[in-house]
Design an enzyme around this catalytic site. Structure first.
Site, mmCIF file in Angstrom:
data_model
loop_
_atom_site.group_PDB
_atom_site.id
_atom_site.type_symbol
_atom_site.label_atom_id
_atom_site.label_comp_id
_atom_site.label_asym_id
_atom_site.label_seq_id
_atom_site.Cartn_x
_atom_site.Cartn_y
_atom_site.Cartn_z
ATOM 1 N N SER A 128 -1.647 40.274 99.830
ATOM 2 C CA SER A 128 -0.990 39.824 98.597
ATOM 3 C C SER A 128 -0.975 40.922 97.538
ATOM 4 C CB SER A 128 -1.745 38.606 98.038
ATOM 5 O OG SER A 128 -1.316 38.296 96.724
ATOM 6 N N TYR A 153 -9.858 34.208 95.064
ATOM 7 C CA TYR A 153 -8.796 34.252 96.088
ATOM 8 C C TYR A 153 -8.335 35.690 96.292
ATOM 9 C CZ TYR A 153 -4.041 34.683 97.657
ATOM 10 O OH TYR A 153 -2.908 35.127 98.295
ATOM 11 N N LYS A 157 -8.710 38.526 99.606
ATOM 12 C CA LYS A 157 -7.651 39.340 100.233
ATOM 13 C C LYS A 157 -8.071 40.817 100.264
ATOM 14 C CE LYS A 157 -4.659 36.232 101.344
ATOM 15 N NZ LYS A 157 -4.436 35.910 102.781
HETATM 16 C C1 WQD Z 1 4.207 32.976 88.417
HETATM 17 C C2 WQD Z 1 4.483 33.015 86.931
HETATM 18 C C3 WQD Z 1 2.771 32.026 85.583
HETATM 19 C C4 WQD Z 1 3.303 27.879 86.776
HETATM 20 C C5 WQD Z 1 0.061 33.668 92.741
HETATM 21 C C6 WQD Z 1 -0.924 34.459 93.578
HETATM 22 C C7 WQD Z 1 -0.190 35.209 94.654
HETATM 23 C C8 WQD Z 1 0.599 34.213 95.455
HETATM 24 C C9 WQD Z 1 1.616 33.540 94.542
HETATM 25 C C10 WQD Z 1 -0.493 33.163 97.305
HETATM 26 C C11 WQD Z 1 3.233 33.359 86.108
HETATM 27 C C12 WQD Z 1 4.078 31.277 85.435
HETATM 28 C C13 WQD Z 1 3.433 29.262 86.694
HETATM 29 C C14 WQD Z 1 3.634 27.068 85.655
HETATM 30 C C15 WQD Z 1 4.253 29.042 84.435
HETATM 31 N N1 WQD Z 1 -0.254 33.246 96.014
HETATM 32 N N2 WQD Z 1 3.911 29.817 85.539
HETATM 33 N N3 WQD Z 1 4.110 27.692 84.531
HETATM 34 O O1 WQD Z 1 0.279 33.698 89.728
HETATM 35 O O2 WQD Z 1 2.245 35.293 90.121
HETATM 36 O O3 WQD Z 1 0.882 34.556 92.066
HETATM 37 O O4 WQD Z 1 0.855 32.831 93.540
HETATM 38 O O5 WQD Z 1 -0.082 33.810 98.206
HETATM 39 O O6 WQD Z 1 -1.125 35.848 95.480
HETATM 40 O O7 WQD Z 1 -1.570 35.407 92.752
HETATM 41 O O8 WQD Z 1 2.378 32.934 90.928
HETATM 42 O O9 WQD Z 1 3.879 30.998 90.691
HETATM 43 O O10 WQD Z 1 1.462 30.778 89.923
HETATM 44 O O11 WQD Z 1 3.033 32.159 88.595
HETATM 45 O O12 WQD Z 1 4.682 29.574 83.404
HETATM 46 O O13 WQD Z 1 3.533 25.810 85.678
HETATM 47 O O14 WQD Z 1 4.873 31.712 86.506
HETATM 48 O O15 WQD Z 1 2.137 32.150 84.305
HETATM 49 O O16 WQD Z 1 3.635 34.171 85.012
HETATM 50 P P1 WQD Z 1 1.408 34.156 90.587
HETATM 51 P P2 WQD Z 1 2.674 31.617 90.067
#
Ligand code: WQD
Length: 339
Positions: A128, A153, A157
């Site tokens: 990741s 998490y 990785k």
């Molecule tokens: C993306 C953006 C949030 C939810 C993580 C892991 C990565 C992979 C994908 C597993 C961020 C914003 C989110 C919400 C929001 N996981 N957001 N409101 O954190 O980039 O990555 O998930 O394989 O390894 O690190 O993904 O989709 O959680 O967030 O504003 O209700 O969306 O703040 O900026 P992230 P995400």
């Protein structure tokens, strides 16, 4: 044609199931290992409907060495392994670190041990971009300095990469690839398979589609005071089918290669999109008005991260092809198919 049997751990899961489809499309024979701790059995029926093939399932936990050993004994002709099986909820990992370290590390250690004992040398590991933390420069390349991950998490990785790297140094036959995913989104265009988040989604796109479906009352955008054009975080959103195809390209590369190797590839589109752009694009392609508010930042979020995908494009001849708009349309169609 010689059968190329590939063991797919977590193969009933989100990325695993899409990868099984592409494996079959490319002439490989997947064998799924899954304990259904974060996936649903009906996905196997959907895979049969999608591919016309009954995929062999070995139900069990990669953390159980004896179980894993028995799978290799039963399938003596395994050509390679794609190791997806892991817990992956960033937020939950801070609440249950021991569960994450035990599951994610032990499953990888067992897999490498049994592969070594059984003479299976081709290994694709689901890693990741979280290993980069908050990068100092963008876009991130495979040489970008990794940083202490922001969550247990992410640390699992990083540690699994280190375990694999240290093991590979002891072997003159092991061939491994780390695929560092950016943000997987979307669903199969048939809406037969897709993401099935357990409980309240942590990730942006399933939260958007559940809000659009009326399952969630509203979306909160976590922070709009970042140093980005519209103040919201930037990510590299990659369609899960494109991501699945990257695993085929990785396997093809390993099976063609004679000498031992350990390669790292960023798997992203190379484009960064903000949360607000994702929301606006979703509303544009679906015609659904999203109920959302601007809220506080989420702890652990990095401000901006997106890939330099030139290495995977040049060395694996793989490039993301599906647009953000198409991915969001597929995600919405999948959500609607769930009723
Ligand atoms: C993306 C953006 C949030 C939810 C993580 C892991 C990565 C992979 C994908 C597993 C961020 C914003 C989110 C919400 C929001 N996981 N957001 N409101 O954190 O980039 O990555 O998930 O394989 O390894 O690190 O993904 O989709 O959680 O967030 O504003 O209700 O969306 O703040 O900026 P992230 P995400």
């Amino acid at each position: 044609m010689v059968e190329k049997k590939i063991l797919v751990t977590g193969g009933a899961g989100y990325i695993g199931s899409h990868t099984c489809v592409e494996l079959i499309n490319s002439g490989y024979t997947p064998v799924i290992i899954d304990n259904f701790s974060n996936s649903e059995k009906f996905i196997l029926d959907r895979l049969k409907e999608l591919t016309g093939q009954e995929i062999t399932l070995e139900e069990g936990d990669c953390g159980d060495y004896d179980f894993l050993k028995s799978v290799f004994k039963k399938h003596a002709d395994i050509s390679g392994v794609i190791h997806f099986a892991a817990y992956k909820a960033v937020g939950e990992s801070s609440k249950l670190p021991l569960k994450y370290y035990e599951n994610n590390l032990l499953s990888t250690i067992n897999m490498l041990k049994v592969m070594n004992e059984e003479g299976v040398t081709n290994f694709v590991f689901s890693s990741s971009c979280t290993v980069y933390g908050e990068p100092d420069t963008l876009p991130v390349t495979e040489e970008t300095q990794t940083k202490p991950a922001e969550s247990p998490y992410g640390r699992t990785k990083q540690i699994c990469e280190d375990i694999t790297r240290d093991f590979s140094k002891t072997s003159d036959t092991f061939k491994g690839i780390f695929l560092r995913y950016f943000n997987p989104i979307g669903a199969h265009p048939t809406s037969l398979i897709g993401e099935l988040p357990l409980g309240t989604p942590n990730n942006l796109v399933p939260f958007i589609t559940q809000t659009a479906a009326g399952i969630r009352e509203k979306l909160t955008i976590f922070g709009n005071d970042y140093n980005t054009p519209d103040g919201t975080c930037i990510r590299d959103y990659i369609h899960v089918v494109d991501l699945a195809k990257a695993h085929i390209a990785a396997l093809d590369y390993l099976l063609d290669r004679e000498d031992a190797c350990l390669e790292v590839f960023n798997v992203g589109t190379g484009n960064g999109n903000s949360v607000k752009e994702v929301v606006d694009t979703f509303q544009g392609v679906t015609g659904v008005k999203l109920n959302y508010e601007l809220g506080d930042r989420r702890a652990g979020d990095v401000e901006k991260v997106y890939a330099d995908a030139s290495k995977v494009e040049s060395e694996l001849q793989w490039k993301a092809e599906i647009t953000l708009a198409e991915a969001l349309k597929d995600a919405w169609n999948w959500q609607k198919s769930l009723g």
